[in-house]
Design a protein around this motif. Structure first.
Motif, PDB file in Angstrom:
ATOM      1  N   GLU A 266       0.863  -1.090   0.029  1.00 38.49           N
ATOM      2  CA  GLU A 266      -0.076   0.039   0.032  1.00 38.49           C
ATOM      3  C   GLU A 266       1.091   1.305  -0.041  1.00 38.49           C
ATOM      4  O   GLU A 266       2.121   1.010  -0.312  1.00 38.49           O
ATOM      5  N   TYR A 274      -0.080  10.473  -1.901  1.00 36.56           N
ATOM      6  CA  TYR A 274      -1.280  11.463  -1.819  1.00 36.56           C
ATOM      7  C   TYR A 274      -0.700  12.945  -2.131  1.00 36.56           C
ATOM      8  O   TYR A 274      -0.836  13.582  -0.956  1.00 36.56           O
ATOM      9  N   LYS A 363      -1.872  -1.207  -8.365  1.00 39.53           N
ATOM     10  CA  LYS A 363      -3.203  -1.021  -7.919  1.00 39.53           C
ATOM     11  C   LYS A 363      -3.405   0.496  -8.087  1.00 39.53           C
ATOM     12  O   LYS A 363      -2.836   1.086  -7.505  1.00 39.53           O
ATOM     13  N   ASP A 365      -5.251   3.814  -7.689  1.00 40.85           N
ATOM     14  CA  ASP A 365      -6.111   4.236  -6.824  1.00 40.85           C
ATOM     15  C   ASP A 365      -6.580   5.621  -7.252  1.00 40.85           C
ATOM     16  O   ASP A 365      -5.759   6.336  -8.165  1.00 40.85           O
ATOM     17  N   ASP A 434     -14.021   1.592  -1.779  1.00 41.15           N
ATOM     18  CA  ASP A 434     -14.378   1.600  -0.532  1.00 41.15           C
ATOM     19  C   ASP A 434     -15.603   1.334   0.295  1.00 41.15           C
ATOM     20  O   ASP A 434     -15.906   1.773   1.525  1.00 41.15           O
TER      21      ASP A 434
HETATM   22  C1  GAL Z   1      -7.870   4.096  -0.734  1.00 38.00           C
HETATM   23  C2  GAL Z   1      -8.287   2.872  -1.215  1.00 38.00           C
HETATM   24  C3  GAL Z   1      -7.891   1.571  -0.314  1.00 38.00           C
HETATM   25  C4  GAL Z   1      -6.312   1.859   0.240  1.00 38.00           C
HETATM   26  C5  GAL Z   1      -6.245   3.275   0.798  1.00 38.00           C
HETATM   27  C6  GAL Z   1      -4.966   3.773   0.653  1.00 38.00           C
HETATM   28  O1  GAL Z   1      -8.351   4.929  -1.574  1.00 38.00           O
HETATM   29  O2  GAL Z   1      -9.535   2.428  -1.825  1.00 38.00           O
HETATM   30  O3  GAL Z   1      -8.040   0.490  -0.842  1.00 38.00           O
HETATM   31  O4  GAL Z   1      -5.505   1.546  -0.739  1.00 38.00           O
HETATM   32  O5  GAL Z   1      -6.554   4.093  -0.374  1.00 38.00           O
HETATM   33  O6  GAL Z   1      -4.705   4.700   1.178  1.00 38.00           O
END
Ligand code: GAL
Length: 719
Positions: A266, A274, A363, A365, A434
């Protein structure tokens, strides 16, 4: 050259001005571009579209193998106009017709009577068109599909609007006195408003809804076959896990004898997230290459989380500064992936720093955006595409771009993405979100089958052991068997009281890999979705009637199928019906399609063409197999077979009828199957002279990859 460009811009300018001020009704010129697929243009289609962003490559041979079919309705019943720079479209609907699709919906399967504004977004709890894959494609129960290939916020009035000059008007009723008065009178059309100067429209014919879906998927390139490891179990670890934590986690899976093929890393793998740097955090991952090879030594691959917003502190920032949109997202710049230079910069960095280190996938996002977590529609991009167009295609662009990096290395990937759209069938990604409603996740899985996307009902945390095991059971019967512990740090064994039941269902998935892999090969070669709504299943068609032609009996499954929606059971491949249980339930009803059905676990007859009630106990997810159904399996293993490895084949047969099945296999990791490097073997179960069921299996072609031992164990489940 520049002069030429200038001339064409002037012509385009005049064309656009003409279309934008006029009301322009068009006779559509439908051309059959592939067997049973027709295309027409209205106005001037835009230079970016959904199918272009997905870079689809139609599977022409497979399309030719489908039966020929005629245009599904009278062409003069379709109307198209360009008014004030927008396309107005109208397609006919008949009285008994039902429609499915129109995006990844979570609560409804039948879409007739709904108004949808198809808009890429995080799913907000209502089926109103704002969702992760707002695919502007609908499938009719009459056996055809319609796609609007426009990267715009398209509004669909799916059998809600009534024109003054309609052919089939609703009955006029007085609300004061007539109990049958309806707030929504009958509508005989699907009307579509597209805020663009023009668009291409596709009609996919067929003798059934499934055949229309097959055409749609095959035109998009056929469905993606994941690598074998992608169909094993995957765990996503907490955000700030280090390399050592992750290796420890992989070993814990060994200790618990729990399946594990890949681990999701992750945001914390990056030096900033971010926005993202896409660079390894040196404190947590001092030697990423070694980390990946240590993981690989345990038979486990890594999948990296990211969102595409580029951090000012990252090395990519200065290179991309002029290739990004006008607005930031979380202080990151938004790359314009329609520009080749942008894609090249990403590719170089990602291949050198991730793929070459052994990273198996991503992944992706946050490409769906809650409105405030993405660029605004007022944003502009250097390519000239608008914020709206970018929003509709961004998920497709990143899937296509990253997918190609792996393809160039002749390596299959399998990842996660939060936004998609039309044309995605051949892209190597599964959608997730989510929202976390178990029931609605199953409805989404059902709906994914109409629109050429894959969806996982991922597990994160649960309020009880019961909920935990029920969610785990469902996810093991989905395109990606995933526990996403990024926030909660849960493990499959987090609820010790159900650890055995959870391990058993994960093991069962691993045992079913030969069947699941074959099912995905059907997605690729025949366009058949691997996880299927009952409405796509033969013997379960909406228009099907009971033998006396009526739909009146209270326990006639077709009556139920027409009146209510089947939102909680589905097919995995041709043979297996899955009916998940939800926390709080001790029994449920299952609607069995035509023909006899058998319990997967013990082979016992359960019913035919009827509604049954089952109460399976906490340790089992209800599964049923068709009469004559053949399920190829293998012994329990923690991981998918490696390249060249041969495993034992266990072939189960259910019921009393003869059965046949074509088992598919290839090397499990590369794209060599596209050049014909794969095997198909025929499995037949027939009664011998004494009436005993006997199985035979053909030999694989010499020199083609085939990962099974010659000796087969036959299990005749129904005695
Ligand atoms: C969200 C995502 C989660 C996880 C999280 C990590 O936006 O849907 O699965 O990856 O971010 O910050």
């Amino acid at each position: 050259m520049q002069n030429e460009d200038f001339k064409s811009s002037i012509i385009l300018f005049f064309l656009i001005s003409f279309f934008s001020i006029s009301c322009f009704s068009q006779d559509l010129n439908w051309k059959e571009i592939q067997n049973g697929i027709w295309k027409a243009s209205v106005g001037v289609p835009e230079s970016i579209s959904l199918l272009k962003a997905a870079d689809i490559q139609p599977k022409v041979d497979a399309l030719q193998n489908l039966p020929s079919t005629s245009f599904p309705f009278s062409k003069d019943k379709i109307s198209a106009e360009v008014i004030d720079g927008k396309v107005y479209l109208r397609f006919p609907l008949e009285r008994e017709e039902q429609i499915y699709g129109l995006g990844l919906n979570f609560k409804t399967v039948q879409q007739r009577g709904r108004i949808m504004q198809l808009h890429v977004d995080h799913y907000g709890g209502r089926d109103n068109g704002r969702t992760h894959a707002p695919v502007p494609f609908y499938v009719s129960s009459k056996g055809y599909g319609v796609l609007i290939d426009a990267a715009r916020y398209i509004t669909v009035y799916a059998g809600t609007a009534v024109r003054v000059d309609t052919d089939d008007p609703p009955v006029l009723r007085d609300r004061n006195t007539d109990k049958q008065w309806k707030a929504q009178p009958y509508s005989d059309a699907v009307e579509i408003l597209i805020p663009a100067q023009g668009t291409n429209i596709y009609v996919y014919g067929g003798s059934s809804p499934m055949e229309a879906v097959q055409r749609y998927n095959l035109y998009n390139g056929g469905g993606y076959i994941p690598p074998k490891w992608g169909l094993g179990f995957t765990q996503r670890v907490p955000t700030l896990y280090s390399d050592a934590d992750i290796l420890k986690e992989a070993r814990e899976f060994e200790d618990h004898n729990f399946p594990l093929d890949f681990i999701g890393v992750e945001p914390g793998w990056q030096s900033m997230a971010y926005p993202c740097t896409f660079e390894w955090d040196k404190t947590r991952f001092p030697d990423p290459e070694k980390f990946n090879s240590d993981l690989k030594a345990l038979g486990v691959r890594s999948n990296l989380w990211l969102n595409p917003y580029v951090s000012p502190i990252g090395s990519l920032y200065p290179k991309l500064k002029d290739l990004t949109g006008s607005h930031t997202v979380w202080n990151g710049i938004v790359p314009d992936f329609t520009i080749k230079e942008t894609r090249d910069i990403f590719k170089k960095h990602f291949v050198e720093n991730h793929l070459n280190f052994g990273v198996s996938g991503y992944k992706i996002d946050e490409v769906d955006g809650f409105d405030s977590w993405v660029w605004p529609d007022i944003a502009t991009f250097p390519s000239g595409y608008s914020g709206e167009q970018m929003r509709q295609v961004y998920g497709l662009l990143v899937q296509d771009m990253t997918g190609k990096w792996f393809k160039e290395l002749n390596q299959r990937t399998y990842g996660l993405v939060r936004a998609s759209n039309a044309g995605a069938s051949a892209l190597p990604y599964v959608i997730y979100n989510d929202y976390y409603s178990h029931r609605d996740f199953i409805t989404a899985l059902i709906n994914s089958s109409f629109i050429g996307v894959l969806w996982t009902p991922e597990v994160r945390a649960s309020k009880s052991a019961e909920e935990w095991v029920r969610r785990m059971q469902s996810v093991c019967f989905s395109p990606m068997a995933m526990l996403n512990a990024w926030a909660d740090g849960t493990k499959p064994w987090s609820f010790p009281e159900v650890e055995t039941a959870v391990r058993e269902v994960a093991n069962l998935r691993m045992q079913l890999l030969p069947y699941i892999y074959t099912t995905f090969s059907q997605y690729h070669f025949e366009g058949l979705p691997p996880f299927r709504a009952m409405n796509l299943v033969e013997g379960f068609l909406h228009q099907q009637k009971s033998s006396d032609g009526k739909l009146e009996s209270t326990d006639n499954p077709y009556e139920i199928a027409v009146k209510s929606e089947i939102k909680d059971q589905y097919m995995m491949g041709d043979e297996l019906l899955v009916a998940p249980m939800f926390a709080g339930e001790t029994e449920r009803k299952v609607i069995l399609p035509q023909g006899k059905w058998y319990d997967f676990y013990n082979g016992k007859y359960v019913g035919e063409n009827e509604i049954i009630r089952v109460s399976p106990g906490i340790e089992k997810i209800p599964l049923f197999v068709k009469d004559g159904g053949i399920i190829p399996m293998r012994p329990v293993e923690r991981q998918a077979p490696k390249v060249g490895e041969k495993v034992e084949l266990i072939i189960r047969h259910y019921g009393t009828s003869n059965g046949d099945f074509v088992l598919y296999d290839d090397d499990g990791v590369s794209f060599d199957f596209e050049k014909g490097d794969y095997s198909t073997v025929k499995i037949l179960v027939k009664k011998d002279k004494k009436g005993q069921l006997k199985g035979v299996i053909s030999k694989p072609e010499k020199g083609k990859p085939y990962g099974y031992h010659k000796k087969v164990t036959w299990e005749f489940m129904t005695n």
